[in-house]
Write an enzyme that holds these catalytic residues in place. Structure first.
Site, PDB file in Angstrom:
ATOM      1  N   TRP A   1      13.519  63.644  -4.301  1.00  0.00           N
ATOM      2  CA  TRP A   1      13.453  62.231  -4.683  1.00  0.00           C
ATOM      3  C   TRP A   1      13.901  62.046  -6.128  1.00  0.00           C
ATOM      4  O   TRP A   1      13.267  61.322  -6.892  1.00  0.00           O
ATOM      5  CB  TRP A   1      12.035  61.657  -4.468  1.00  0.00           C
TER       6      TRP A   1
ATOM      7  N   GLY B   1       3.763  65.406  -5.559  1.00  0.00           N
ATOM      8  CA  GLY B   1       4.206  64.093  -6.055  1.00  0.00           C
ATOM      9  C   GLY B   1       3.154  63.547  -7.005  1.00  0.00           C
ATOM     10  O   GLY B   1       3.188  63.801  -8.210  1.00  0.00           O
TER      11      GLY B   1
ATOM     12  N   PRO C   1       8.815  68.761  -2.972  1.00  0.00           N
ATOM     13  CA  PRO C   1       8.420  68.419  -1.600  1.00  0.00           C
ATOM     14  C   PRO C   1       6.899  68.418  -1.402  1.00  0.00           C
ATOM     15  O   PRO C   1       6.372  67.605  -0.653  1.00  0.00           O
ATOM     16  CB  PRO C   1       9.092  69.505  -0.756  1.00  0.00           C
ATOM     17  N   ASN C   2       6.197  69.311  -2.105  1.00  0.00           N
ATOM     18  CA  ASN C   2       4.745  69.376  -1.914  1.00  0.00           C
ATOM     19  C   ASN C   2       3.948  68.948  -3.139  1.00  0.00           C
ATOM     20  O   ASN C   2       2.767  69.266  -3.252  1.00  0.00           O
ATOM     21  CB  ASN C   2       4.340  70.797  -1.515  1.00  0.00           C
TER      22      ASN C   2
ATOM     23  N   LEU D   1      10.687  66.096 -11.683  1.00  0.00           N
ATOM     24  CA  LEU D   1       9.286  66.502 -11.664  1.00  0.00           C
ATOM     25  C   LEU D   1       8.823  66.698 -10.209  1.00  0.00           C
ATOM     26  O   LEU D   1       8.306  67.743  -9.842  1.00  0.00           O
ATOM     27  CB  LEU D   1       8.422  65.436 -12.368  1.00  0.00           C
TER      28      LEU D   1
ATOM     29  N   ILE E   1       9.345  31.933   1.827  1.00  0.00           N
ATOM     30  CA  ILE E   1       9.898  30.621   1.465  1.00  0.00           C
ATOM     31  C   ILE E   1      11.259  30.402   2.143  1.00  0.00           C
ATOM     32  O   ILE E   1      11.600  29.288   2.539  1.00  0.00           O
ATOM     33  CB  ILE E   1       9.992  30.484  -0.083  1.00  0.00           C
TER      34      ILE E   1
ATOM     35  N   GLU F   1       6.959  56.801 -10.223  1.00  0.00           N
ATOM     36  CA  GLU F   1       6.325  56.769 -11.557  1.00  0.00           C
ATOM     37  C   GLU F   1       4.836  56.421 -11.465  1.00  0.00           C
ATOM     38  O   GLU F   1       4.310  55.657 -12.260  1.00  0.00           O
ATOM     39  CB  GLU F   1       7.078  55.815 -12.489  1.00  0.00           C
TER      40      GLU F   1
HETATM   41  C1  FAD Z   1      13.400  55.670  -4.992  1.00  0.00           C
HETATM   42  C2  FAD Z   1      12.619  56.791  -5.633  1.00  0.00           C
HETATM   43  C3  FAD Z   1      13.101  57.380  -6.778  1.00  0.00           C
HETATM   44  C4  FAD Z   1      12.413  58.435  -7.369  1.00  0.00           C
HETATM   45  N1  FAD Z   1      12.927  59.048  -8.483  1.00  0.00           N
HETATM   46  C5  FAD Z   1      12.302  60.143  -8.998  1.00  0.00           C
HETATM   47  C6  FAD Z   1      12.888  60.870 -10.099  1.00  0.00           C
HETATM   48  O1  FAD Z   1      13.952  60.500 -10.632  1.00  0.00           O
HETATM   49  N2  FAD Z   1      12.266  61.998 -10.540  1.00  0.00           N
HETATM   50  C7  FAD Z   1      11.091  62.445  -9.984  1.00  0.00           C
HETATM   51  O2  FAD Z   1      10.585  63.466 -10.437  1.00  0.00           O
HETATM   52  N3  FAD Z   1      10.515  61.785  -8.949  1.00  0.00           N
HETATM   53  C8  FAD Z   1      11.095  60.642  -8.435  1.00  0.00           C
HETATM   54  N4  FAD Z   1      10.539  59.979  -7.361  1.00  0.00           N
HETATM   55  C9  FAD Z   1       9.342  60.522  -6.732  1.00  0.00           C
HETATM   56  C10 FAD Z   1       8.066  59.729  -7.001  1.00  0.00           C
HETATM   57  O3  FAD Z   1       7.702  59.808  -8.346  1.00  0.00           O
HETATM   58  C11 FAD Z   1       6.988  60.213  -6.042  1.00  0.00           C
HETATM   59  O4  FAD Z   1       7.396  59.811  -4.750  1.00  0.00           O
HETATM   60  C12 FAD Z   1       5.618  59.660  -6.374  1.00  0.00           C
HETATM   61  O5  FAD Z   1       5.097  60.278  -7.518  1.00  0.00           O
HETATM   62  C13 FAD Z   1       4.611  59.817  -5.223  1.00  0.00           C
HETATM   63  O6  FAD Z   1       4.586  61.121  -4.767  1.00  0.00           O
HETATM   64  P1  FAD Z   1       4.719  61.431  -3.186  1.00  0.00           P
HETATM   65  O7  FAD Z   1       5.872  60.660  -2.675  1.00  0.00           O
HETATM   66  O8  FAD Z   1       4.715  62.900  -3.039  1.00  0.00           O
HETATM   67  O9  FAD Z   1       3.418  60.791  -2.552  1.00  0.00           O
HETATM   68  P2  FAD Z   1       1.970  61.505  -2.423  1.00  0.00           P
HETATM   69  O10 FAD Z   1       1.537  61.992  -3.758  1.00  0.00           O
HETATM   70  O11 FAD Z   1       2.018  62.491  -1.297  1.00  0.00           O
HETATM   71  O12 FAD Z   1       1.063  60.272  -2.001  1.00  0.00           O
HETATM   72  C14 FAD Z   1       0.944  59.821  -0.634  1.00  0.00           C
HETATM   73  C15 FAD Z   1      -0.126  58.716  -0.597  1.00  0.00           C
HETATM   74  O13 FAD Z   1      -1.387  59.251  -1.004  1.00  0.00           O
HETATM   75  C16 FAD Z   1      -1.907  58.476  -2.095  1.00  0.00           C
HETATM   76  N5  FAD Z   1      -2.611  59.355  -3.036  1.00  0.00           N
HETATM   77  C17 FAD Z   1      -2.167  60.512  -3.576  1.00  0.00           C
HETATM   78  N6  FAD Z   1      -3.075  61.004  -4.431  1.00  0.00           N
HETATM   79  C18 FAD Z   1      -4.113  60.125  -4.441  1.00  0.00           C
HETATM   80  C19 FAD Z   1      -5.361  60.072  -5.115  1.00  0.00           C
HETATM   81  N7  FAD Z   1      -5.722  61.031  -5.995  1.00  0.00           N
HETATM   82  N8  FAD Z   1      -6.177  59.024  -4.848  1.00  0.00           N
HETATM   83  C20 FAD Z   1      -5.814  58.046  -3.987  1.00  0.00           C
HETATM   84  N9  FAD Z   1      -4.644  58.043  -3.332  1.00  0.00           N
HETATM   85  C21 FAD Z   1      -3.811  59.079  -3.546  1.00  0.00           C
HETATM   86  C22 FAD Z   1      -0.691  57.857  -2.759  1.00  0.00           C
HETATM   87  O14 FAD Z   1      -1.033  56.693  -3.499  1.00  0.00           O
HETATM   88  C23 FAD Z   1       0.167  57.555  -1.550  1.00  0.00           C
HETATM   89  O15 FAD Z   1      -0.249  56.353  -0.979  1.00  0.00           O
HETATM   90  C24 FAD Z   1      11.196  58.894  -6.778  1.00  0.00           C
HETATM   91  C25 FAD Z   1      10.715  58.257  -5.626  1.00  0.00           C
HETATM   92  C26 FAD Z   1      11.401  57.231  -5.051  1.00  0.00           C
HETATM   93  C27 FAD Z   1      10.849  56.585  -3.805  1.00  0.00           C
END
Ligand code: FAD
Length: 395
Positions: free
Chosen positions: A156, A131, A128-129, A125, A338, A364
């Site tokens: 990711w 999440g 890069p741009n 899902l 601890i 998630e």
């Molecule tokens: C180890 C790992 C495994 C993963 N596995 C998968 C996978 O198998 N498949 C998959 O599709 N994805 C996967 N992911 C991706 C993961 O689901 C995303 O990283 C996650 O959804 C957050 O998106 P982002 O990293 O783009 O952060 P961003 O969306 O860019 O968020 C950056 C910051 O802004 C905050 N933020 C964003 N929007 C809001 C809002 N509306 N209000 C307040 N704060 C906000 C967030 O809380 C965060 O602190 C994985 C990630 C990791 C780290």
């Protein structure tokens, strides 16, 4: 209300615990230090029938209920997050979503191989741009006769290098109806135009595989579409209802692992001639961990029960994921505390719990997103509409 677990649940717990001790923990510290994932772990999980937990016997799964899936995740993550991630992706995000959204032909085609572990499933899902705002993905699906042509990239992605097939969400290039542009596919990694690449330098889940997947003019048959054109985002949200459940239950396993380590250390380590377990501020941290474990179990058992009886559980699942992951991170932070300086190096496992538990507050749905989701439900800004298709209740 019935709170008792069944003898079958106890057996699943014991089996998953032993699997963690015998198959996941040996060599883990080295793999984690060297950031080296072990593909054979998937085969061992398959051999034990772990990859079929939660899938009905009709599709060659174990025929055990959804609470069993949560219990297995808890015990696997008690050993290591990388083992639970396999369940989250393969069983939660991928297989259960096919069980919910697949036609009978698709379920017969995919589920037996997934349940036996002959094939491994992934979930794509994030981009890069996009999440947290996953609705804004850019991967395109162009209709061409009886197939679609995919172009784009996902990042990711857990098991990017290992999964045989991925549930991928894309945007239709020319949707028939405005606002109905997302579409979901099961794509095979052996299709021309697919390739994957590992991500290195992760803070946690270092013994697990994470990477990027790319689609370049990749042709997917319409028979591999899950749901209809325009259903893609709903499919993705259903997948997250399943994935988040496994993350929430796994988080309890981290808290239990912290308690395992701290219980031992509290009795061994003496300060001023007294076991540190006698110090009341240390006891405060232990008590918080116990509360996190016990409340966490109630939260995920409730979600498992709602899955069993076929109730929508998006709000409850978000709550369990939000709270359990935050409590696991807090427990791991306290477990490092601890252990003092010894908690700050990899001689003890608590530094790994600290790094691993941080990730679950990002994937998630980040901690902030679940905070907002809970407030929105309470304030009436968010309401769940009936699902187009539901996960089959456990019979
Ligand atoms: C180890 C790992 C495994 C993963 N596995 C998968 C996978 O198998 N498949 C998959 O599709 N994805 C996967 N992911 C991706 C993961 O689901 C995303 O990283 C996650 O959804 C957050 O998106 P982002 O990293 O783009 O952060 P961003 O969306 O860019 O968020 C950056 C910051 O802004 C905050 N933020 C964003 N929007 C809001 C809002 N509306 N209000 C307040 N704060 C906000 C967030 O809380 C965060 O602190 C994985 C990630 C990791 C780290």
């Amino acid at each position: 209300m019935e709170f008792a677990l069944t003898a079958e649940h106890d057996l699943i717990r014991e089996m998953a615990y032993k699997f963690g001790q015998l198959e996941v923990l040996p060599g883990l510290a080295e793999r984690d230090r060297e950031a080296r994932s072990d593909r054979t772990m998937l085969d061992k999980m398959a051999e034990k029938g772990i990859l079929g937990i939660g899938i009905p016997e009709k599709y060659q799964g174990s025929g055990t209920d959804y609470i069993s899936l949560g219990i297995a995740c808890e015990e696997l993550e008690r050993a290591d997050t990388s083992a639970r991630v396999v369940m989250s992706v393969h069983s939660g995000l991928h297989s259960l979503t096919i069980l919910q959204w697949g036609t009978e032909e698709q379920k017969q085609r995919w589920l037996p191989a997934l349940a036996k572990g002959d094939r491994v499933g992934g979930f794509g899902l994030t981009e890069p741009n996009a999440g947290s705002d996953a609705i804004n993905i850019r991967t395109r699906a162009r209709k061409d006769g009886d197939s679609y042509v995919l172009n784009g990239e996902k990042t990711w992605i857990s098991l990017a290098d290992y999964a045989d097939q991925f549930l991928v969400i894309a945007l239709l290039e020319n949707p028939a109806e405005e606002g109905k542009s997302h579409v979901a596919f099961i794509v095979d990694r052996n299709t021309p135009g697919f390739h994957s690449q590992a991500i290195h330098g992760k803070l946690g889940v270092r013994a697990g595989n994470t990477g990027q997947i790319f689609f370049e003019e990749m042709r997917v048959s319409a028979t591999d579409r899950l749901g209809d054109d325009g259903d893609g985002f709903k499919v993705a949200m259903s997948a997250l209802d399943h994935g988040r459940y496994t993350v929430a239950s796994g988080a309890v396993g981290i808290i239990t692992a912290c308690l395992d380590a701290c219980n031992k250390y509290c009795h061994e380590r003496k300060v001023g001639g007294e076991e540190i377990g006698r110090k009341q501020l240390v006891q405060q941290m232990i008590a918080n961990m116990v509360a996190g474990r016990d409340i966490g179990r109630l939260l995920y058992y409730q979600v498992g029960w709602m899955k069993n009886v076929g109730m929508r559980h998006t709000r409850e699942c978000s709550m369990a994921k939000w709270q359990n992951c935050a409590n696991a991170f807090k427990a791991a932070n306290d477990a490092v505390e601890i252990h003092g300086a010894y908690g700050y190096c990899d001689e003890f496992p608590v530094e790994r719990y600290f790094r691993n538990s941080r990730g679950a507050m990002i994937y998630e749905g980040t901690h902030e997103i679940h905070t907002i989701v809970q407030a929105e439900y309470e304030l009436g800004y968010r309401k769940d509409r009936p699902l187009k298709v539901t996960l089959p209740p456990f019979e």
